[in-house]
Design an enzyme around this catalytic site. Sequence first.
Site, PDB file in Angstrom:
ATOM      1  N   SER A 247      -0.527  -0.097  -4.764  1.00  0.00           N
ATOM      2  CA  SER A 247      -1.118  -0.706  -3.823  1.00  0.00           C
ATOM      3  C   SER A 247      -2.488  -0.826  -3.812  1.00  0.00           C
ATOM      4  O   SER A 247      -3.381  -1.512  -3.042  1.00  0.00           O
ATOM      5  CB  SER A 247      -0.675  -0.571  -2.488  1.00  0.00           C
ATOM      6  OG  SER A 247       0.715  -1.236  -2.206  1.00  0.00           O
TER       7      SER A 247
ATOM      8  N   TYR B 280       2.634  -3.677   7.277  1.00  0.00           N
ATOM      9  CA  TYR B 280       2.514  -3.638   6.002  1.00  0.00           C
ATOM     10  C   TYR B 280       3.480  -4.531   5.470  1.00  0.00           C
ATOM     11  O   TYR B 280       4.533  -4.167   5.271  1.00  0.00           O
ATOM     12  CB  TYR B 280       2.397  -2.170   5.318  1.00  0.00           C
ATOM     13  CG  TYR B 280       1.805  -2.025   3.933  1.00  0.00           C
ATOM     14  CD1 TYR B 280       0.357  -1.475   4.102  1.00  0.00           C
ATOM     15  CD2 TYR B 280       2.498  -2.385   2.947  1.00  0.00           C
ATOM     16  CE1 TYR B 280      -0.078  -1.622   2.773  1.00  0.00           C
ATOM     17  CE2 TYR B 280       2.066  -2.086   1.736  1.00  0.00           C
ATOM     18  CZ  TYR B 280       0.624  -1.713   1.560  1.00  0.00           C
ATOM     19  OH  TYR B 280       0.113  -1.496   0.336  1.00  0.00           O
TER      20      TYR B 280
ATOM     21  N   GLY C  78      -1.536   4.036  -3.323  1.00  0.00           N
ATOM     22  CA  GLY C  78      -0.503   3.487  -3.551  1.00  0.00           C
ATOM     23  C   GLY C  78       0.643   4.014  -4.677  1.00  0.00           C
ATOM     24  O   GLY C  78       0.203   5.183  -4.864  1.00  0.00           O
TER      25      GLY C  78
END
Length: 411
Positions: free
Chosen positions: A97, A202, A356
């Site tokens: 991410s 999210y 991430g």
Amino acid sequence: MPRVFRRAAVTVLAVTLLAGAAAPGAATADSLAGSKAAAQQNRPELQEAIQGFVDIGFTGMQMRVNDQRGEWAGTAGVRKLGQTAKPPTNGRFRIGSNAKTFVATVVLQLVAEGKIGLDAPVAGYLPQFELDREITVRMLLQHTSGLFNYTGDYYNGKPMPGLPSTGQEWVDNRFRTYQPDELVRFALAKGPLFLPGRDWNYSNTNYVLAALLIEKATGRSYAEEMQRRILRSPDAAAPGSTPQQPRPLGLSGTEVPGTRTGIRGPHAHGYYRYQDAGQWKTVDVTRQNPSLVFAAGDMISTTQDLHTFFSALMSGKLLPAPLLAEMRTPHSKVGYGLGVYVEKLGCGVTVVRHNGNNIGYGALMYSTPDGSKTLTASITGVDTEVDLATKYPKALDKLLKAAFCGEQTAG
């Protein structure tokens, strides 16, 4: 895929940051080819901190710290199971991410150029999805749209399955190609979690849509526009660019791989340890089709390139000051701005970050708000039972103290 590492250390890493048995290797400050500064640094507190991740069960780690003392690069653990070589100091890895920060940066550049309105309805740009017209571009970047996360969600204490993203089902489907429209439509079919702008959750779906916005506004693919604006050598003029656009950074180790399954160049292997039918299995998942996380977590990079990008972004080289300020204005619920988190460490130092992971790989990207001090790292796999609830947060806390709070608080 990933959520905040503070919360995600337990939730997401337990599900996605995976596996690989290896005898722990000693942490060393390997010299980066051509970088005497990295080779000359003696930072035992950093070496000890990254070794701590291997000691609790991760297969390997590479890390880079840039600060007033110069540059330090080191590794711990092993590059591949059954071998003794350490992870390459500047090897490539899946950044998960952290790709969202790249995507948000390009979207905000287009906002600066007047090609996208930050508070304009997304439906006006992408009418084919018939989105709620209250959903704005800002809401996509800040995860306040209310759109279901197509890789699976957890909202108000309720788990909601998505497309195959864990376990044997993901292993069996890890080479499948997904189309961006397919990901969005799957999410929309689940219905919204809340009204636009009324909460925070999210969702990878937001960034698939953000990349499609980039394509709509520019007439070029998300990968091509990323190359033109950020990755390409600054000496290579991008066709159609204007003098007002920020110069690209020459990130030669970074790419948007599309559907290519391998990682080019030096890299550590990623492993997935999961349970199937009551049995624990470990699979080498270095090769995987990243189209499942199109624009939400598909990019490949290096610790050097992540440092160059994040330092340039934080120091104002990629965005006008007002939009950089918007990016770093956090949502009150979780501290998420537009593609980055903003948080204060226990020692009082404020950092901007976006960590991430993909299955097999985890990535850390931290900076002080002025870009003068950065930490970038990759972590691979776990083979044994790792206590993610207590030992992982302690290892991360020790690492951040060593890098940002001074040696006196690193223990």
